[in-house]
Scaffold this active site. Structure first.
Site, PDB file in Angstrom:
ATOM      1  N   ASP A  66      47.257  50.503  31.901  1.00 28.24           N
ATOM      2  CA  ASP A  66      47.554  50.209  33.308  1.00 28.24           C
ATOM      3  C   ASP A  66      46.420  50.844  34.100  1.00 28.24           C
ATOM      4  OD1 ASP A  66      48.341  50.193  35.949  1.00 28.24           O
ATOM      5  OD2 ASP A  66      50.421  50.724  35.533  1.00 28.24           O
ATOM      6  N   ASN A  98      37.898  44.132  35.923  1.00 32.04           N
ATOM      7  CA  ASN A  98      38.427  42.816  36.288  1.00 32.04           C
ATOM      8  C   ASN A  98      39.892  42.833  36.693  1.00 32.04           C
ATOM      9  OD1 ASN A  98      38.709  39.710  35.982  1.00 32.04           O
ATOM     10  ND2 ASN A  98      40.143  40.543  34.468  1.00 32.04           N
ATOM     11  N   TYR A 161      44.226  42.099  50.858  1.00 31.10           N
ATOM     12  CA  TYR A 161      43.466  41.830  49.619  1.00 31.10           C
ATOM     13  C   TYR A 161      41.960  41.711  49.917  1.00 31.10           C
ATOM     14  CZ  TYR A 161      41.795  39.061  45.623  1.00 31.10           C
ATOM     15  OH  TYR A 161      41.089  38.582  44.536  1.00 31.10           O
ATOM     16  N   LYS A 165      38.646  43.990  48.631  1.00 31.27           N
ATOM     17  CA  LYS A 165      37.448  43.443  47.975  1.00 31.27           C
ATOM     18  C   LYS A 165      36.189  43.820  48.774  1.00 31.27           C
ATOM     19  CE  LYS A 165      39.247  41.354  44.326  1.00 31.27           C
ATOM     20  NZ  LYS A 165      39.090  41.969  42.983  1.00 31.27           N
ATOM     21  N   THR A 196      43.546  30.042  37.993  1.00 30.13           N
ATOM     22  CA  THR A 196      44.119  30.943  36.983  1.00 30.13           C
ATOM     23  C   THR A 196      45.581  31.187  37.348  1.00 30.13           C
ATOM     24  OG1 THR A 196      43.617  32.972  38.188  1.00 30.13           O
ATOM     25  CG2 THR A 196      41.882  32.137  36.723  1.00 30.13           C
ATOM     26  N   ASP A 197      46.216  32.163  36.659  1.00 36.34           N
ATOM     27  CA  ASP A 197      47.597  32.549  37.007  1.00 36.34           C
ATOM     28  C   ASP A 197      47.662  33.300  38.325  1.00 36.34           C
ATOM     29  OD1 ASP A 197      48.762  31.528  34.710  1.00 36.34           O
ATOM     30  OD2 ASP A 197      48.524  33.386  33.575  1.00 36.34           O
TER      31      ASP A 197
HETATM   32  N1  LIG Z   1      41.634  33.586  40.578  1.00 32.84           N
HETATM   33  C1  LIG Z   1      40.930  33.667  41.709  1.00 32.84           C
HETATM   34  O1  LIG Z   1      40.917  32.750  42.538  1.00 32.84           O
HETATM   35  C2  LIG Z   1      40.107  34.893  41.985  1.00 32.84           C
HETATM   36  C3  LIG Z   1      39.094  34.801  42.926  1.00 32.84           C
HETATM   37  C4  LIG Z   1      38.313  35.925  43.212  1.00 32.84           C
HETATM   38  C5  LIG Z   1      38.554  37.111  42.547  1.00 32.84           C
HETATM   39  N2  LIG Z   1      39.569  37.177  41.639  1.00 32.84           N
HETATM   40  C6  LIG Z   1      39.750  38.470  40.950  1.00 32.84           C
HETATM   41  O2  LIG Z   1      39.566  38.269  39.568  1.00 32.84           O
HETATM   42  C7  LIG Z   1      40.291  39.256  38.842  1.00 32.84           C
HETATM   43  C8  LIG Z   1      41.108  38.581  37.761  1.00 32.84           C
HETATM   44  O3  LIG Z   1      42.029  37.676  38.372  1.00 32.84           O
HETATM   45  P1  LIG Z   1      42.606  36.385  37.609  1.00 32.84           P
HETATM   46  O4  LIG Z   1      42.385  35.225  38.482  1.00 32.84           O
HETATM   47  O5  LIG Z   1      42.121  36.323  36.211  1.00 32.84           O
HETATM   48  O6  LIG Z   1      44.175  36.711  37.673  1.00 32.84           O
HETATM   49  P2  LIG Z   1      45.278  36.788  36.529  1.00 32.84           P
HETATM   50  O7  LIG Z   1      46.537  37.105  37.271  1.00 32.84           O
HETATM   51  O8  LIG Z   1      45.242  35.595  35.647  1.00 32.84           O
HETATM   52  O9  LIG Z   1      44.821  38.033  35.641  1.00 32.84           O
HETATM   53  C9  LIG Z   1      44.804  39.337  36.162  1.00 32.84           C
HETATM   54  C10 LIG Z   1      44.728  40.331  35.035  1.00 32.84           C
HETATM   55  O10 LIG Z   1      44.762  41.643  35.599  1.00 32.84           O
HETATM   56  C11 LIG Z   1      45.752  42.391  34.927  1.00 32.84           C
HETATM   57  N3  LIG Z   1      46.304  43.429  35.790  1.00 32.84           N
HETATM   58  C12 LIG Z   1      46.828  43.331  37.024  1.00 32.84           C
HETATM   59  N4  LIG Z   1      47.233  44.530  37.438  1.00 32.84           N
HETATM   60  C13 LIG Z   1      46.954  45.417  36.452  1.00 32.84           C
HETATM   61  C14 LIG Z   1      47.116  46.813  36.263  1.00 32.84           C
HETATM   62  N5  LIG Z   1      47.693  47.590  37.186  1.00 32.84           N
HETATM   63  N6  LIG Z   1      46.683  47.363  35.098  1.00 32.84           N
HETATM   64  C15 LIG Z   1      46.125  46.626  34.163  1.00 32.84           C
HETATM   65  N7  LIG Z   1      45.950  45.305  34.259  1.00 32.84           N
HETATM   66  C16 LIG Z   1      46.360  44.725  35.399  1.00 32.84           C
HETATM   67  C17 LIG Z   1      46.801  41.368  34.516  1.00 32.84           C
HETATM   68  O11 LIG Z   1      47.605  41.891  33.468  1.00 32.84           O
HETATM   69  C18 LIG Z   1      45.904  40.234  34.061  1.00 32.84           C
HETATM   70  O12 LIG Z   1      45.438  40.462  32.760  1.00 32.84           O
HETATM   71  C19 LIG Z   1      41.103  40.033  39.888  1.00 32.84           C
HETATM   72  O13 LIG Z   1      40.427  41.228  40.202  1.00 32.84           O
HETATM   73  C20 LIG Z   1      41.112  39.099  41.091  1.00 32.84           C
HETATM   74  O14 LIG Z   1      41.261  39.809  42.287  1.00 32.84           O
HETATM   75  C21 LIG Z   1      40.335  36.102  41.324  1.00 32.84           C
HETATM   76  O1  LIG Z   2      39.314  34.526  46.276  1.00 27.14           O
HETATM   77  C1  LIG Z   2      40.294  35.152  45.823  1.00 27.14           C
HETATM   78  O2  LIG Z   2      40.183  36.263  45.411  1.00 27.14           O
HETATM   79  C2  LIG Z   2      41.671  34.516  45.856  1.00 27.14           C
HETATM   80  O3  LIG Z   2      42.118  34.337  44.561  1.00 27.14           O
HETATM   81  C3  LIG Z   2      41.630  33.201  46.552  1.00 27.14           C
HETATM   82  O4  LIG Z   2      40.806  32.360  45.823  1.00 27.14           O
HETATM   83  C4  LIG Z   2      42.977  32.558  46.759  1.00 27.14           C
HETATM   84  O5  LIG Z   2      43.631  32.386  45.521  1.00 27.14           O
HETATM   85  C5  LIG Z   2      42.872  31.241  47.486  1.00 27.14           C
HETATM   86  O6  LIG Z   2      42.117  31.406  48.652  1.00 27.14           O
HETATM   87  C6  LIG Z   2      44.222  30.638  47.820  1.00 27.14           C
HETATM   88  O7  LIG Z   2      44.054  29.419  48.487  1.00 27.14           O
END
Ligand SMILES: NC(=O)c1ccc[n+]([C@@H]2O[C@H](COP(=O)([O-])OP(=O)(O)OC[C@H]3O[C@@H](n4cnc5c(N)ncnc54)[C@H](O)[C@@H]3O)[C@@H](O)[C@H]2O)c1
Ligand SMILES: O=C(O)[C@H](O)[C@@H](O)[C@H](O)[C@H](O)CO
Length: 256
Positions: A66, A98, A161, A165, A196-197
């Site tokens: 975690d 990540n 959020y 960032k 993604t999820d």
């Molecule tokens: N999906 C998007 O649109 C997007 C865009 C920009 C940035 N991000 C960033 O990318 C990263 C990954 O996101 P994703 O889209 O793969 O989401 P996701 O929900 O598919 O995966 C997130 C991962 O982080 C882990 N996680 C969350 N909280 C945790 C904790 N306290 N300890 C350990 N693990 C933890 C989850 O278990 C999972 O493995 C994040 O930092 C997110 O902010 C995502």
């Molecule tokens: O950039 C991110 O970190 C977020 O994941 C965004 O991509 C949102 O998911 C999206 O803006 C919803 O419409």
């Protein structure tokens, strides 16, 4: 003439069991890296990713972490060291911070608990995890943060959020400044909206949200996890580490 083979680089990726972390892990492995990924609760997904990487011919392992539980980092680094040794490594080439989640709530009703939880996972956890891993990170290595398009442009509902960032972007520069003398490059990759999820799959499963993203993106579609896997691999597997202290956006040109 004797041929010397270079040892594979080793990357630690937090939250590597699914989504962007999994895509980064598999893309880096396909390019010749060994991987240790962490998962919080998705042990089955994590082991599937490890099996996939092993089938690619690289070494891999998964550890539970975690990333907000900083009191556990000393125990974690002990387990990490044992795992690294079992894979034939003494040091990490790089760390990818990540793991994370988002909160979508109006500014007016975002709670103190939501702010604390976002700060813990995006800022405080990575800050203290890097501290804990400094002795295990090799000189000349890499640290990658995961930022977001939302630290450049605004989208109502992401005030907390997006602000975290923004803090990630600032922390990237400070860590780069202080670890530069060790030859460690520190950057942040900033994905746009990716399927993604994340957020309960809002970009992947919500047709209206997906269409809105596609319409506001130069490439004409929302991002896929593999788009980020490719961008991260290009950055981390490059032999040059002169690119440092940068926020590198990989958004397909979202809201430009
Ligand atoms: N999906 C998007 O649109 C997007 C865009 C920009 C940035 N991000 C960033 O990318 C990263 C990954 O996101 P994703 O889209 O793969 O989401 P996701 O929900 O598919 O995966 C997130 C991962 O982080 C882990 N996680 C969350 N909280 C945790 C904790 N306290 N300890 C350990 N693990 C933890 C989850 O278990 C999972 O493995 C994040 O930092 C997110 O902010 C995502
Ligand atoms: O950039 C991110 O970190 C977020 O994941 C965004 O991509 C949102 O998911 C999206 O803006 C919803 O419409």
């Amino acid at each position: 003439m004797t041929q010397t083979t270079q040892p594979s680089p080793l990357f630690l990726i937090t939250g590597g069991n699914r989504g962007l972390g999994k895509a980064m892990a598999t893309a880096l492995a396909a390019a010749g890296a060994d991987i240790i990924l962490t998962y919080r609760s998705g042990a089955t997904e994590a082991q599937a990713t490890v099996a996939h990487i092993t089938a690619l011919g690289q070494k891999a392992a998964a550890l539970c972490l975690d990333t907000t539980a900083h009191q556990s980092f000393a125990t974690f680094t002990g387990a990490l060291e044992t795992t690294m040794n079992a894979l034939g490594h003494t040091h990490l080439t790089g760390l990818v911070n990540n793991a994370g989640f988002g909160v979508h709530a109006p500014f007016a009703t975002t709670t103190a608990t939501q702010l604390d939880d976002l700060f813990a996972v995006h800022v405080k956890g990575p800050y203290l995890l890097i501290q804990a891993l400094l002795p295990r990170l090799k000189d000349g290595g890499r640290i990658l943060f995961v930022s977001s398009g939302l630290s450049r442009f605004t989208s109502p509902g992401f005030s907390a959020y997006g602000t975290m960032k923004g803090a990630v972007d600032t922390l990237t520069r400070y860590v780069a400044a202080e670890l530069g003398p060790r030859g460690i490059s520190v950057n942040a990759i900033a994905p746009g909206a990716i399927e993604t999820d994340f957020g309960g799959g809002v970009v992947r499963d919500n047709a209206a949200a997906n269409a809105a993203v596609a319409q506001s993106t130069a490439m004409g579609r929302a991002g896929l996890a593999d788009d980020i896997g490719g961008a991260v691999t290009a950055l981390l597997m490059s032999p040059a580490n002169w690119v440092t202290a940068q926020r590198i956006e990989a958004s397909g040109g979202q809201n430009i």
